[in-house]
Design a protein around this motif. Sequence first.
Motif, mmCIF file in Angstrom:
data_model
loop_
_atom_site.group_PDB
_atom_site.id
_atom_site.type_symbol
_atom_site.label_atom_id
_atom_site.label_comp_id
_atom_site.label_asym_id
_atom_site.label_seq_id
_atom_site.Cartn_x
_atom_site.Cartn_y
_atom_site.Cartn_z
ATOM 1 N N UNK A 321 16.020 43.022 63.389
ATOM 2 C CA UNK A 321 16.400 43.424 64.745
ATOM 3 C C UNK A 321 17.382 42.415 65.339
ATOM 4 N N UNK A 322 17.134 41.123 65.101
ATOM 5 C CA UNK A 322 17.982 40.085 65.684
ATOM 6 C C UNK A 322 19.413 40.203 65.177
ATOM 7 N N UNK A 323 19.579 40.486 63.890
ATOM 8 C CA UNK A 323 20.922 40.568 63.332
ATOM 9 C C UNK A 323 21.700 41.735 63.929
ATOM 10 N N UNK A 324 21.037 42.868 64.141
ATOM 11 C CA UNK A 324 21.725 44.037 64.678
ATOM 12 C C UNK A 324 21.740 44.073 66.203
ATOM 13 N N UNK A 325 21.307 42.986 66.845
ATOM 14 C CA UNK A 325 21.354 42.938 68.303
ATOM 15 C C UNK A 325 22.733 42.546 68.821
ATOM 16 N N UNK A 349 26.333 55.454 61.154
ATOM 17 C CA UNK A 349 25.865 55.591 62.534
ATOM 18 C C UNK A 349 26.866 56.325 63.419
ATOM 19 N N UNK A 350 28.149 56.216 63.103
ATOM 20 C CA UNK A 350 29.173 56.856 63.931
ATOM 21 C C UNK A 350 29.053 58.372 63.906
ATOM 22 N N UNK A 351 28.392 58.910 62.889
ATOM 23 C CA UNK A 351 28.223 60.362 62.775
ATOM 24 C C UNK A 351 26.894 60.846 63.352
ATOM 25 N N UNK A 352 26.129 59.951 63.956
ATOM 26 C CA UNK A 352 24.840 60.313 64.542
ATOM 27 C C UNK A 352 24.984 60.326 66.067
ATOM 28 N N UNK A 353 25.013 61.510 66.664
ATOM 29 C CA UNK A 353 25.228 61.631 68.104
ATOM 30 C C UNK A 353 24.115 60.982 68.919
ATOM 31 N N UNK A 354 22.889 61.015 68.407
ATOM 32 C CA UNK A 354 21.783 60.422 69.146
ATOM 33 C C UNK A 354 21.938 58.912 69.247
ATOM 34 N N UNK A 355 22.353 58.283 68.154
ATOM 35 C CA UNK A 355 22.582 56.839 68.188
ATOM 36 C C UNK A 355 23.718 56.508 69.148
ATOM 37 N N UNK A 362 22.938 51.893 76.944
ATOM 38 C CA UNK A 362 22.604 50.478 77.041
ATOM 39 C C UNK A 362 21.616 49.976 76.018
ATOM 40 N N UNK A 363 21.167 50.839 75.098
ATOM 41 C CA UNK A 363 20.246 50.418 74.041
ATOM 42 C C UNK A 363 21.013 49.614 72.995
ATOM 43 N N UNK A 364 20.396 48.593 72.425
ATOM 44 C CA UNK A 364 21.049 47.813 71.382
ATOM 45 C C UNK A 364 21.130 48.618 70.089
ATOM 46 N N UNK A 365 22.015 48.198 69.217
ATOM 47 C CA UNK A 365 22.143 48.855 67.919
ATOM 48 C C UNK A 365 20.815 48.819 67.172
ATOM 49 N N UNK A 366 20.123 47.688 67.225
ATOM 50 C CA UNK A 366 18.849 47.569 66.518
ATOM 51 C C UNK A 366 17.837 48.591 67.026
ATOM 52 N N UNK A 367 17.722 48.709 68.354
ATOM 53 C CA UNK A 367 16.753 49.644 68.930
ATOM 54 C C UNK A 367 17.144 51.096 68.702
ATOM 55 N N UNK A 368 18.435 51.347 68.511
ATOM 56 C CA UNK A 368 18.889 52.711 68.269
ATOM 57 C C UNK A 368 18.735 53.114 66.811
ATOM 58 N N UNK A 369 18.881 52.137 65.908
ATOM 59 C CA UNK A 369 18.949 52.442 64.485
ATOM 60 C C UNK A 369 17.601 52.352 63.781
ATOM 61 N N UNK A 370 16.863 51.280 64.002
ATOM 62 C CA UNK A 370 15.677 51.050 63.184
ATOM 63 C C UNK A 370 14.590 52.116 63.328
ATOM 64 N N UNK A 371 14.384 52.698 64.518
ATOM 65 C CA UNK A 371 13.402 53.793 64.572
ATOM 66 C C UNK A 371 13.773 54.981 63.690
ATOM 67 N N UNK A 372 15.065 55.131 63.372
ATOM 68 C CA UNK A 372 15.500 56.259 62.542
ATOM 69 C C UNK A 372 15.173 56.060 61.071
#
Length: 388
Positions: A321-325, A349-355, A362-372
């Motif tokens: 998470x820290x690295x993708x923050x 990730x650029x092709x994922x509209x939800x991300x 305002x969500x970080x990349x880590x919080x947007x990506x890792x749950x997926x």
Amino acid sequence: MAEDSRSPLRFTRLRAERWKNFGEFEIELARRVFFVGANAAGKSNILDIFRFLRDIAKVGGGFREAVESRGGVSAIRSLFSRKKTDVEIDVSVGTESSNNIWRYVLAFGQDNNRQAKIIREQVYSNGVLILDRPDDNDRLDEARLSQTHLEQISANKPFRGLAEYFDSISYRHIVPQIVREPDRSFGRAEDPFGGDFLEVVARTPKKTRDARLRRIAESLSFAVPQLSELTLDQDTKGFWHLKGRYTHWRATGAWQTEDQFSDGTLRLMGLLWALMESGGALLLEEPELSLHPAVVRHLPALFSRVGRRNGRQVIVTTHSDALLSDEGIGLDEVHLLATAHEGTNVQTAVHDNQIRLLLEGGITMADAVFPRVRPARIDQLPLFSNLV
């Protein structure tokens, strides 16, 4: 047209079919690349595609050795293969201004004796096909299909720049325990886990070596404030040792060797050294291991600065998470590996509209990506305590 020597080469596209746990995927690659996914999703396997190309092109390597060292075609080929059983790799290599200077296609399978056999090998130069195998000579002598033209100096002259680029790929995953082994140098060469790390440092010309060690010490001083100096010495048995002066031990400082360094210090030293080396794509597997999250958060910016300075592409796998923050990470730099019924899917990730929407909110990349890419039933893991 030959590649522009003023603009370093990098991988710009990757397509693979039936490689290990992947069915088929195609992605565009930026100068800085992050692969994220759950355990066993295939992050190491996707890095191994680049390592495979390097193994084919390197001196003393070659196609047959690259396949056999991975357990043969049957160990490489995806378990989800059915009607088609050949493995295919298709990569494009270019620069910032031209993303398709070279394209290399390699498809392979095995013959009736389970020996690796090339089914197709193609090279394109600026979109023009300059190698297309099998050719007439291959059809007259099928034994030729046990070697690529990429690995043969007598055959790769028209695209030797591509072969040299593949050969310059490096994979680094420093394991501190291996670096500390007293017999680390015996029989080891080009060890990605650090078995010959100190010998690599020692073989570097003294002026360059000392300059790099000074820069590493300066950088480490922010993460390890007590470290004031870093040098390399050889003991009476001929073994090389990193020595660091730690100021918190005595007023004048006390010297420690690498066997006393923390895991995080050794891993960070190895990472910084690798980033200063020249060459093709640098493959890093979970560089966050043993490092404090405060240090990990700065790694993406470090990778970016390296890319701007020497043009080297950095390709990373991570769980962190820290690295993708880092807010500077772009949607086109992150690729998600998600396991499915028919193997692992790869999506940028650029092709994922939800991300995209989450980041805009305002969500970080880590919080947007890792749950997926989180395992669907990971919340059940604590129930293991009921079984013991």
